[in-house]
Motif scaffolding. Sequence first.
Motif, PDB file in Angstrom:
ATOM      1  N   PHE A 175       0.826  -1.197   0.000  1.00 52.11           N
ATOM      2  CA  PHE A 175       0.000   0.000   0.000  1.00 52.11           C
ATOM      3  C   PHE A 175       0.869   1.259   0.000  1.00 52.11           C
ATOM      4  CE2 PHE A 175      -2.452   3.423   1.966  1.00 52.11           C
ATOM      5  CZ  PHE A 175      -3.569   3.426   1.148  1.00 52.11           C
ATOM      6  N   SER A 176       1.973   1.244   0.751  1.00 57.92           N
ATOM      7  CA  SER A 176       2.839   2.419   0.817  1.00 57.92           C
ATOM      8  C   SER A 176       3.407   2.764  -0.561  1.00 57.92           C
ATOM      9  CB  SER A 176       3.959   2.217   1.831  1.00 57.92           C
ATOM     10  OG  SER A 176       4.762   1.110   1.470  1.00 57.92           O
ATOM     11  N   THR A 177       3.811   1.767  -1.310  1.00 53.68           N
ATOM     12  CA  THR A 177       4.337   2.000  -2.659  1.00 53.68           C
ATOM     13  C   THR A 177       3.250   2.565  -3.555  1.00 53.68           C
ATOM     14  OG1 THR A 177       5.918   0.197  -2.409  1.00 53.68           O
ATOM     15  CG2 THR A 177       5.390   0.872  -4.668  1.00 53.68           C
ATOM     16  N   LEU A 179       0.551   4.158  -2.614  1.00 54.01           N
ATOM     17  CA  LEU A 179       0.183   5.498  -2.159  1.00 54.01           C
ATOM     18  C   LEU A 179       1.224   6.528  -2.579  1.00 54.01           C
ATOM     19  CD1 LEU A 179      -1.840   7.271  -0.656  1.00 54.01           C
ATOM     20  CD2 LEU A 179      -0.610   6.739   1.467  1.00 54.01           C
ATOM     21  N   TYR A 180       2.511   6.177  -2.497  1.00 54.15           N
ATOM     22  CA  TYR A 180       3.544   7.095  -2.983  1.00 54.15           C
ATOM     23  C   TYR A 180       3.301   7.439  -4.446  1.00 54.15           C
ATOM     24  CZ  TYR A 180       7.200   7.724   0.559  1.00 54.15           C
ATOM     25  OH  TYR A 180       7.916   8.119   1.644  1.00 54.15           O
ATOM     26  N   ARG A 181       3.007   6.431  -5.226  1.00 52.75           N
ATOM     27  CA  ARG A 181       2.804   6.662  -6.657  1.00 52.75           C
ATOM     28  C   ARG A 181       1.601   7.588  -6.892  1.00 52.75           C
ATOM     29  NH1 ARG A 181       3.515   2.576 -11.601  1.00 52.75           N
ATOM     30  NH2 ARG A 181       5.588   3.382 -11.406  1.00 52.75           N
ATOM     31  N   VAL A 182       0.497   7.313  -6.225  1.00 55.99           N
ATOM     32  CA  VAL A 182      -0.693   8.165  -6.361  1.00 55.99           C
ATOM     33  C   VAL A 182      -0.372   9.582  -5.892  1.00 55.99           C
ATOM     34  CG1 VAL A 182      -3.041   8.582  -5.510  1.00 55.99           C
ATOM     35  CG2 VAL A 182      -2.357   6.265  -6.170  1.00 55.99           C
ATOM     36  N   ALA A 183       0.233   9.711  -4.722  1.00 47.92           N
ATOM     37  CA  ALA A 183       0.518  11.028  -4.144  1.00 47.92           C
ATOM     38  C   ALA A 183       1.457  11.836  -5.035  1.00 47.92           C
ATOM     39  CB  ALA A 183       1.107  10.865  -2.745  1.00 47.92           C
ATOM     40  N   LEU A 184       2.497  11.203  -5.532  1.00 53.95           N
ATOM     41  CA  LEU A 184       3.437  11.917  -6.398  1.00 53.95           C
ATOM     42  C   LEU A 184       2.788  12.317  -7.711  1.00 53.95           C
ATOM     43  CD1 LEU A 184       6.654   9.883  -5.646  1.00 53.95           C
ATOM     44  CD2 LEU A 184       6.273  12.312  -5.141  1.00 53.95           C
ATOM     45  N   ASN A 185       1.970  11.444  -8.282  1.00 60.11           N
ATOM     46  CA  ASN A 185       1.272  11.796  -9.518  1.00 60.11           C
ATOM     47  C   ASN A 185       0.340  12.983  -9.308  1.00 60.11           C
ATOM     48  OD1 ASN A 185       2.496   9.898 -11.175  1.00 60.11           O
ATOM     49  ND2 ASN A 185       0.971   8.338 -10.758  1.00 60.11           N
ATOM     50  N   VAL A 186      -0.376  12.995  -8.203  1.00 59.02           N
ATOM     51  CA  VAL A 186      -1.273  14.117  -7.902  1.00 59.02           C
ATOM     52  C   VAL A 186      -0.467  15.396  -7.693  1.00 59.02           C
ATOM     53  CG1 VAL A 186      -2.931  15.044  -6.219  1.00 59.02           C
ATOM     54  CG2 VAL A 186      -3.122  12.669  -6.972  1.00 59.02           C
ATOM     55  N   ALA A 187       0.623  15.302  -6.924  1.00 57.66           N
ATOM     56  CA  ALA A 187       1.446  16.482  -6.653  1.00 57.66           C
ATOM     57  C   ALA A 187       2.054  17.043  -7.938  1.00 57.66           C
ATOM     58  CB  ALA A 187       2.539  16.134  -5.644  1.00 57.66           C
ATOM     59  N   ILE A 188       2.562  16.160  -8.783  1.00 58.36           N
ATOM     60  CA  ILE A 188       3.167  16.602 -10.040  1.00 58.36           C
ATOM     61  C   ILE A 188       2.107  17.210 -10.958  1.00 58.36           C
ATOM     62  CG2 ILE A 188       4.285  15.775 -12.156  1.00 58.36           C
ATOM     63  CD1 ILE A 188       5.836  13.784 -10.270  1.00 58.36           C
ATOM     64  N   SER A 189       0.938  16.601 -11.012  1.00 59.45           N
ATOM     65  CA  SER A 189      -0.146  17.161 -11.838  1.00 59.45           C
ATOM     66  C   SER A 189      -0.563  18.531 -11.331  1.00 59.45           C
ATOM     67  CB  SER A 189      -1.354  16.225 -11.832  1.00 59.45           C
ATOM     68  OG  SER A 189      -1.045  15.024 -12.472  1.00 59.45           O
ATOM     69  N   GLN A 190      -0.674  18.665 -10.016  1.00 58.87           N
ATOM     70  CA  GLN A 190      -1.056  19.960  -9.452  1.00 58.87           C
ATOM     71  C   GLN A 190       0.012  21.001  -9.756  1.00 58.87           C
ATOM     72  OE1 GLN A 190      -2.783  20.074  -5.492  1.00 58.87           O
ATOM     73  NE2 GLN A 190      -1.489  21.804  -4.980  1.00 58.87           N
ATOM     74  N   LEU A 191       1.266  20.622  -9.653  1.00 57.36           N
ATOM     75  CA  LEU A 191       2.354  21.546  -9.954  1.00 57.36           C
ATOM     76  C   LEU A 191       2.289  22.002 -11.406  1.00 57.36           C
ATOM     77  CD1 LEU A 191       4.970  22.921  -8.952  1.00 57.36           C
ATOM     78  CD2 LEU A 191       6.188  20.891  -9.751  1.00 57.36           C
ATOM     79  N   ARG A 192       2.032  21.065 -12.297  1.00 59.27           N
ATOM     80  CA  ARG A 192       1.929  21.419 -13.718  1.00 59.27           C
ATOM     81  C   ARG A 192       0.775  22.387 -13.965  1.00 59.27           C
ATOM     82  NH1 ARG A 192       2.982  15.348 -15.765  1.00 59.27           N
ATOM     83  NH2 ARG A 192       5.240  15.445 -15.742  1.00 59.27           N
ATOM     84  N   ARG A 193      -0.358  22.139 -13.307  1.00 57.34           N
ATOM     85  CA  ARG A 193      -1.504  23.057 -13.458  1.00 57.34           C
ATOM     86  C   ARG A 193      -1.143  24.453 -12.959  1.00 57.34           C
ATOM     87  NH1 ARG A 193      -4.425  18.560 -11.672  1.00 57.34           N
ATOM     88  NH2 ARG A 193      -4.516  19.401  -9.569  1.00 57.34           N
ATOM     89  N   GLN A 194      -0.454  24.518 -11.844  1.00 59.61           N
ATOM     90  CA  GLN A 194      -0.051  25.817 -11.297  1.00 59.61           C
ATOM     91  C   GLN A 194       0.904  26.532 -12.240  1.00 59.61           C
ATOM     92  OE1 GLN A 194       1.503  24.717  -7.467  1.00 59.61           O
ATOM     93  NE2 GLN A 194      -0.468  24.958  -6.461  1.00 59.61           N
ATOM     94  N   GLN A 195       1.820  25.796 -12.831  1.00 57.82           N
ATOM     95  CA  GLN A 195       2.765  26.407 -13.753  1.00 57.82           C
ATOM     96  C   GLN A 195       2.048  26.945 -14.980  1.00 57.82           C
ATOM     97  OE1 GLN A 195       5.516  23.160 -14.157  1.00 57.82           O
ATOM     98  NE2 GLN A 195       6.888  24.009 -12.617  1.00 57.82           N
ATOM     99  N   LEU A 196       1.039  26.242 -15.433  1.00 63.21           N
ATOM    100  CA  LEU A 196       0.279  26.724 -16.571  1.00 63.21           C
ATOM    101  C   LEU A 196      -0.445  28.023 -16.250  1.00 63.21           C
ATOM    102  CD1 LEU A 196      -1.232  23.422 -18.014  1.00 63.21           C
ATOM    103  CD2 LEU A 196       0.536  24.878 -19.049  1.00 63.21           C
ATOM    104  N   ARG A 197      -0.814  28.198 -15.009  1.00 60.94           N
ATOM    105  CA  ARG A 197      -1.495  29.430 -14.581  1.00 60.94           C
ATOM    106  C   ARG A 197      -0.519  30.491 -14.117  1.00 60.94           C
ATOM    107  NH1 ARG A 197      -5.816  25.971 -11.497  1.00 60.94           N
ATOM    108  NH2 ARG A 197      -3.972  25.585 -10.276  1.00 60.94           N
ATOM    109  N   GLN A 198       0.776  30.238 -14.328  1.00 65.46           N
ATOM    110  CA  GLN A 198       1.822  31.185 -13.946  1.00 65.46           C
ATOM    111  C   GLN A 198       1.883  31.425 -12.438  1.00 65.46           C
ATOM    112  OE1 GLN A 198       4.036  32.173 -16.172  1.00 65.46           O
ATOM    113  NE2 GLN A 198       2.914  31.040 -17.698  1.00 65.46           N
ATOM    114  N   ARG A 199       1.463  30.418 -11.663  1.00 66.71           N
ATOM    115  CA  ARG A 199       1.522  30.534 -10.207  1.00 66.71           C
ATOM    116  C   ARG A 199       2.668  29.692  -9.649  1.00 66.71           C
ATOM    117  NH1 ARG A 199      -3.521  28.542  -7.855  1.00 66.71           N
ATOM    118  NH2 ARG A 199      -2.459  29.042  -5.934  1.00 66.71           N
ATOM    119  N   HIS A 200       3.649  29.375 -10.493  1.00 66.65           N
ATOM    120  CA  HIS A 200       4.723  28.492 -10.061  1.00 66.65           C
ATOM    121  C   HIS A 200       5.738  29.188  -9.162  1.00 66.65           C
ATOM    122  CE1 HIS A 200       6.420  30.463 -13.540  1.00 66.65           C
ATOM    123  NE2 HIS A 200       7.604  30.164 -13.061  1.00 66.65           N
TER     124      HIS A 200
END
Length: 171
Positions: free
Chosen positions: A63-65, A67-88
């Motif tokens: 489960f830990s592995t 969850l890491y994968r899900v969490a990192l994918n969500v974090a990276i996706s959120q970061l990309r969305r923020q960068q697209l909005r120039q909020r990086h």
Amino acid sequence: MTATAPADPRAHFAALLAQHRGIVLKIARGYCAHQEDRLDLIQEISVQAWDAFDGFDPARARFSTWLYRVALNVAISQLRRQQLRQRHHAVLDEAALAADDGAPAEHRHTLRQLEAAIRELPALDRALMLLHLDDHDHRQIAEILGISSANVSTRLHRLRQQLRARFDPTP
């Protein structure tokens, strides 16, 4: 889900998520400078993990592995969305980053510098460094990130060199 899972999948998921909440908190801390952003990311990770929980197979990964994968994918996706909005470009909130573990001020200062340096890394390198600092071996990191162990070794070596040069610029 397996036949050994409890009858109530929500309770089973909640118990597993509570048991491994440190993973979510570490990812949020590594990807967000501000407390409000961390809370939003934690909530989004929890929602996405729940949505994907039906596909979790304990025979394929811990489960830990997973969850890491899900969490990192969500974090990276959120970061990309923020960068697209120039909020990086986030202003570093030093007070929110301070470790509240009773460590000496010099250690807290070094930790804040390291956290700031990690936040400046590209998304994959940031994930790699967070997993490394969380004492995962190269095989585990490779499994979580979906890259080869050799790639993990090479990237970690380069990242350590970059951080050494940043914190100790003397040749």
